[in-house]
Design a protein around this motif. Structure first.
Motif, PDB file in Angstrom:
ATOM      1  N   GLY A 102      37.000  -7.623   1.507  1.00  0.00           N
ATOM      2  CA  GLY A 102      36.466  -8.922   1.905  1.00  0.00           C
ATOM      3  C   GLY A 102      35.638  -9.556   0.808  1.00  0.00           C
ATOM      4  N   PHE A 103      35.523 -10.877   0.888  1.00  0.00           N
ATOM      5  CA  PHE A 103      34.803 -11.655  -0.118  1.00  0.00           C
ATOM      6  C   PHE A 103      33.970 -12.715   0.576  1.00  0.00           C
ATOM      7  N   LEU A 104      32.726 -12.852   0.133  1.00  0.00           N
ATOM      8  CA  LEU A 104      31.821 -13.873   0.666  1.00  0.00           C
ATOM      9  C   LEU A 104      31.176 -14.584  -0.506  1.00  0.00           C
ATOM     10  N   GLN A 105      31.275 -15.903  -0.514  1.00  0.00           N
ATOM     11  CA  GLN A 105      30.613 -16.699  -1.544  1.00  0.00           C
ATOM     12  C   GLN A 105      29.398 -17.355  -0.910  1.00  0.00           C
ATOM     13  N   VAL A 106      28.234 -17.141  -1.540  1.00  0.00           N
ATOM     14  CA  VAL A 106      26.973 -17.672  -1.030  1.00  0.00           C
ATOM     15  C   VAL A 106      26.391 -18.620  -2.076  1.00  0.00           C
ATOM     16  N   VAL A 107      26.039 -19.823  -1.621  1.00  0.00           N
ATOM     17  CA  VAL A 107      25.410 -20.823  -2.480  1.00  0.00           C
ATOM     18  C   VAL A 107      24.177 -21.332  -1.762  1.00  0.00           C
ATOM     19  N   ASN A 108      23.045 -21.262  -2.447  1.00  0.00           N
ATOM     20  CA  ASN A 108      21.772 -21.668  -1.871  1.00  0.00           C
ATOM     21  C   ASN A 108      21.547 -21.018  -0.501  1.00  0.00           C
ATOM     22  N   GLY A 109      21.899 -19.749  -0.392  1.00  0.00           N
ATOM     23  CA  GLY A 109      21.683 -18.976   0.826  1.00  0.00           C
ATOM     24  C   GLY A 109      22.760 -19.109   1.879  1.00  0.00           C
ATOM     25  N   GLN A 110      23.590 -20.129   1.787  1.00  0.00           N
ATOM     26  CA  GLN A 110      24.623 -20.400   2.784  1.00  0.00           C
ATOM     27  C   GLN A 110      25.966 -19.802   2.373  1.00  0.00           C
ATOM     28  N   ALA A 111      26.649 -19.194   3.331  1.00  0.00           N
ATOM     29  CA  ALA A 111      28.014 -18.721   3.078  1.00  0.00           C
ATOM     30  C   ALA A 111      28.919 -19.945   3.057  1.00  0.00           C
ATOM     31  N   VAL A 112      29.525 -20.205   1.899  1.00  0.00           N
ATOM     32  CA  VAL A 112      30.370 -21.385   1.736  1.00  0.00           C
ATOM     33  C   VAL A 112      31.845 -21.029   1.584  1.00  0.00           C
ATOM     34  N   GLY A 113      32.128 -19.752   1.433  1.00  0.00           N
ATOM     35  CA  GLY A 113      33.512 -19.302   1.316  1.00  0.00           C
ATOM     36  C   GLY A 113      33.607 -17.869   1.791  1.00  0.00           C
ATOM     37  N   ALA A 114      34.694 -17.572   2.479  1.00  0.00           N
ATOM     38  CA  ALA A 114      34.878 -16.207   2.985  1.00  0.00           C
ATOM     39  C   ALA A 114      36.360 -15.941   3.152  1.00  0.00           C
ATOM     40  N   GLY A 115      36.743 -14.698   2.935  1.00  0.00           N
ATOM     41  CA  GLY A 115      38.137 -14.333   3.122  1.00  0.00           C
ATOM     42  C   GLY A 115      38.480 -13.047   2.418  1.00  0.00           C
ATOM     43  N   VAL A 116      39.705 -12.983   1.969  1.00  0.00           N
ATOM     44  CA  VAL A 116      40.222 -11.798   1.294  1.00  0.00           C
ATOM     45  C   VAL A 116      39.733 -11.780  -0.151  1.00  0.00           C
ATOM     46  N   TYR A 117      39.368 -10.606  -0.616  1.00  0.00           N
ATOM     47  CA  TYR A 117      39.050 -10.458  -2.035  1.00  0.00           C
ATOM     48  C   TYR A 117      40.353 -10.531  -2.815  1.00  0.00           C
ATOM     49  N   GLN A 118      40.403 -11.444  -3.791  1.00  0.00           N
ATOM     50  CA  GLN A 118      41.609 -11.633  -4.596  1.00  0.00           C
ATOM     51  C   GLN A 118      41.279 -11.649  -6.080  1.00  0.00           C
ATOM     52  N   GLY A 119      40.391 -10.753  -6.479  1.00  0.00           N
ATOM     53  CA  GLY A 119      40.053 -10.651  -7.889  1.00  0.00           C
ATOM     54  C   GLY A 119      38.965 -11.598  -8.351  1.00  0.00           C
ATOM     55  N   GLN A 120      38.289 -12.264  -7.414  1.00  0.00           N
ATOM     56  CA  GLN A 120      37.206 -13.159  -7.797  1.00  0.00           C
ATOM     57  C   GLN A 120      36.108 -12.361  -8.502  1.00  0.00           C
ATOM     58  N   PRO A 121      35.431 -12.988  -9.464  1.00  0.00           N
ATOM     59  CA  PRO A 121      34.277 -12.306 -10.065  1.00  0.00           C
ATOM     60  C   PRO A 121      33.193 -12.123  -9.001  1.00  0.00           C
ATOM     61  N   VAL A 122      32.538 -10.966  -9.012  1.00  0.00           N
ATOM     62  CA  VAL A 122      31.517 -10.706  -8.001  1.00  0.00           C
ATOM     63  C   VAL A 122      30.209 -10.261  -8.653  1.00  0.00           C
ATOM     64  N   ASN A 123      29.121 -10.570  -7.968  1.00  0.00           N
ATOM     65  CA  ASN A 123      27.799 -10.112  -8.363  1.00  0.00           C
ATOM     66  C   ASN A 123      27.446  -8.806  -7.646  1.00  0.00           C
ATOM     67  N   TRP A 124      28.083  -8.606  -6.491  1.00  0.00           N
ATOM     68  CA  TRP A 124      27.851  -7.428  -5.664  1.00  0.00           C
ATOM     69  C   TRP A 124      29.184  -6.941  -5.125  1.00  0.00           C
ATOM     70  N   ASP A 125      29.405  -5.649  -5.184  1.00  0.00           N
ATOM     71  CA  ASP A 125      30.580  -5.012  -4.580  1.00  0.00           C
ATOM     72  C   ASP A 125      30.030  -3.816  -3.807  1.00  0.00           C
ATOM     73  N   ILE A 126      29.968  -3.968  -2.497  1.00  0.00           N
ATOM     74  CA  ILE A 126      29.295  -2.998  -1.630  1.00  0.00           C
ATOM     75  C   ILE A 126      30.347  -2.203  -0.876  1.00  0.00           C
ATOM     76  N   ARG A 127      30.244  -0.873  -0.950  1.00  0.00           N
ATOM     77  CA  ARG A 127      31.250  -0.006  -0.336  1.00  0.00           C
ATOM     78  C   ARG A 127      30.606   1.068   0.526  1.00  0.00           C
ATOM     79  N   ALA A 128      31.323   1.437   1.564  1.00  0.00           N
ATOM     80  CA  ALA A 128      30.976   2.578   2.416  1.00  0.00           C
ATOM     81  C   ALA A 128      32.270   3.020   3.085  1.00  0.00           C
ATOM     82  N   SER A 129      32.226   4.146   3.763  1.00  0.00           N
ATOM     83  CA  SER A 129      33.407   4.588   4.513  1.00  0.00           C
ATOM     84  C   SER A 129      33.574   3.711   5.754  1.00  0.00           C
ATOM     85  N   VAL A 130      34.773   3.694   6.308  1.00  0.00           N
ATOM     86  CA  VAL A 130      35.019   2.941   7.536  1.00  0.00           C
ATOM     87  C   VAL A 130      34.046   3.401   8.622  1.00  0.00           C
ATOM     88  N   ASP A 131      33.917   4.713   8.782  1.00  0.00           N
ATOM     89  CA  ASP A 131      33.022   5.242   9.815  1.00  0.00           C
ATOM     90  C   ASP A 131      31.583   4.803   9.600  1.00  0.00           C
TER      91      ASP A 131
END
Length: 131
Positions: A48-77
């Protein structure tokens, strides 16, 4: 519930994010802008991908190689545990120390040292429970 980090789930997460004053409101006060990816530790790339501008989520969807500042991972469980029972600051600290949450991109330690970012980060987990 939609599949975790699916396009539908991410869009609903963005909508819930924007409704939460302790998240979007708090981050807007510091002009927070970031591209955030979410995924599973056992997978090569985030889902998943979330774009935040001035605190507001302005874009969301599938990660498609966009540059990221944060990539947060954990197990499904682990994600499901946090969604049903959101962690606090101590719980997230322990999760980081024990490797239950991983930051492929982003500096978790520096974020925790800034309460203007740490509080909203913790709040984002309870917002996930609203999706």
């Amino acid at each position: 519930m939609a599949e975790l980090f699916s396009p539908e789930w991410m869009e609903r997460f963005a909508a819930e994010w924007n409704k939460e004053p302790d998240l979007a409101g708090a981050l807007s006060q510091i002009d927070f802008a970031s591209n955030i990816a979410y995924g599973f530790v056992e997978e090569e790339g985030p889902r998943g991908f979330l774009q935040v501008v001035n605190g507001q989520a302005v874009g969301a969807g599938v990660y498609q190689g966009q540059p990221v500042n944060w990539d947060i991972r954990a197990s499904v469980d682990q994600w499901m545990k946090w969604i049903s029972s959101p962690p606090g600051m101590t719980g997230l600290g322990m999760a980081f120390t024990t490797g239950k949450i991983k930051f492929k991109v982003g500096d978790y330690k520096s974020m925790l040292k800034d309460p203007r970012m740490a509080g909203p980060f913790v709040k984002s987990f309870s917002v996930m429970g609203c999706v």
